[in-house]
Scaffold this active site. Structure first.
Site, short mmCIF file in Angstrom:
data_model
loop_
_atom_site.label_atom_id
_atom_site.label_comp_id
_atom_site.label_asym_id
_atom_site.label_seq_id
_atom_site.Cartn_x
_atom_site.Cartn_y
_atom_site.Cartn_z
N CYS A 35 -0.72 -0.83 -3.73
CA CYS A 35 0.84 -0.07 -3.94
C CYS A 35 0.79 0.87 -3.35
O CYS A 35 2.06 1.87 -3.60
CB CYS A 35 0.68 -0.26 -5.49
SG CYS A 35 0.73 -1.99 -6.21
N CYS A 105 3.28 10.02 -9.88
CA CYS A 105 1.99 10.58 -9.50
C CYS A 105 1.69 11.25 -10.69
O CYS A 105 0.33 11.25 -10.97
CB CYS A 105 2.25 11.39 -8.32
SG CYS A 105 2.76 10.62 -6.77
#
Length: 281
Positions: A35, A105
């Site tokens: 991913c 993130c």
């Protein structure tokens, strides 16, 4: 080019605490190379029960490296209870902000921290429950994760959810389901009555506090300690300071400080008062 803050670029170009810890107390890997982002986070506790060392190894973009680096700085010196209160927004704020499309993130960093603490407490490597609904099969994102990022970051659209956890960013078949979950979370938050944290706390008398402390020690703490031949005694209560003494096999144990912070203080915070400080005699 993404509009990164100077602090993000500093942590990307000069990442802190990169590497591995030999025999860490807690360790977890989240994300997937397939991913585009993956993070391994690990920590070691010191004699006082606080995180003495934290390291990471990551594969990803500048935001992934910076978020991981920032996380290690943020957790060192904290107890596990303090560390697990860190949210993805805290990580982003620590860096001076992240582009919307890179907020996932910071979420990956928070997931890794949660998973590593879970690993320390249970020995398990997987924090996803078998009965969790996987909503986005492209990125393996569960309903619980979508609910969490929506609630913690006040999200309202599928596009926002995609920015925070990638759900909906693949084939798109799950987008209607994601919007349903987002609407359910927002509706529940709008309809929810004031929580205990929103209401003024009912002040306890000193006698009531002592009785509740004793009850919590008896019901939540002593059964755990007695399994290993140990015990704990309530010595004194001075305001929010609770003085205890370990007995039996717990007396003089090198892990006493960890037991104090991870078991006793945690129980007293949950069942009595979050302001309590536990001191050993």
């Amino acid at each position: 080019m993404w509009d990164y803050t100077d602090k993000v670029m500093d942590h990307f170009r000069h990442p802190r605490n990169v590497g591995a810890i030999e025999h860490p107390d807690g360790k977890a890997t989240v994300g997937s190379l397939a991913c585009g982002d993956a993070l391994t986070f690990m920590f070691r506790l010191g004699p006082d029960g606080r995180i003495a060392e934290a390291k990471f190894q990551t594969f990803g973009c500048a935001s992934a490296v910076a978020s991981s680096s920032a996380l290690t700085e943020m957790v060192i010196g904290k107890t596990l209870e303090e560390a697990e209160k860190i949210t993805n927004k805290d990580i982003a704020d620590y860096l001076g902000g992240l582009p919307d499309q890179k907020m996932h993130c910071s979420v990956m960093g928070r997931e890794a921290l949660d998973a590593a603490i879970h690993n320390y407490r249970t020995g398990e490597e997987n924090v996803v429950q078998v009965n969790d609904e996987i909503v986005c099969t492209c990125f393996g994102v569960s309903r619980a994760e979508i609910e969490r990022v929506t609630r913690e970051n006040h999200l309202h659209s599928v596009e926002e959810v995609t920015n925070y956890c990638k759900a909906g960013g693949g084939c798109g078949m799950c987008r209607d389901r994601i919007q349903e979950i987002v609407d359910e979370v927002n509706h529940a938050q709008a309809a929810a009555p004031a929580t205990a944290a929103d209401k003024p706390a009912k002040k306890m008398t000193t006698l009531q506090k002592i009785k509740l402390i004793e009850q919590t020690l008896e019901e939540q703490v002593r059964p755990v300690l007695r399994k290993d031949g140990g015990d704990v005694e309530l010595v004194d209560v001075e305001g929010d300071t609770v003085r205890i003494a370990f007995r039996g096999m717990c007396a003089g144990c090198r892990s006493a400080a960890i037991t104090r912070d991870n078991l006793i203080a945690n129980a007293l915070h949950e069942f009595v008062d979050p302001a309590i400080q536990v001191v050993m005699e």
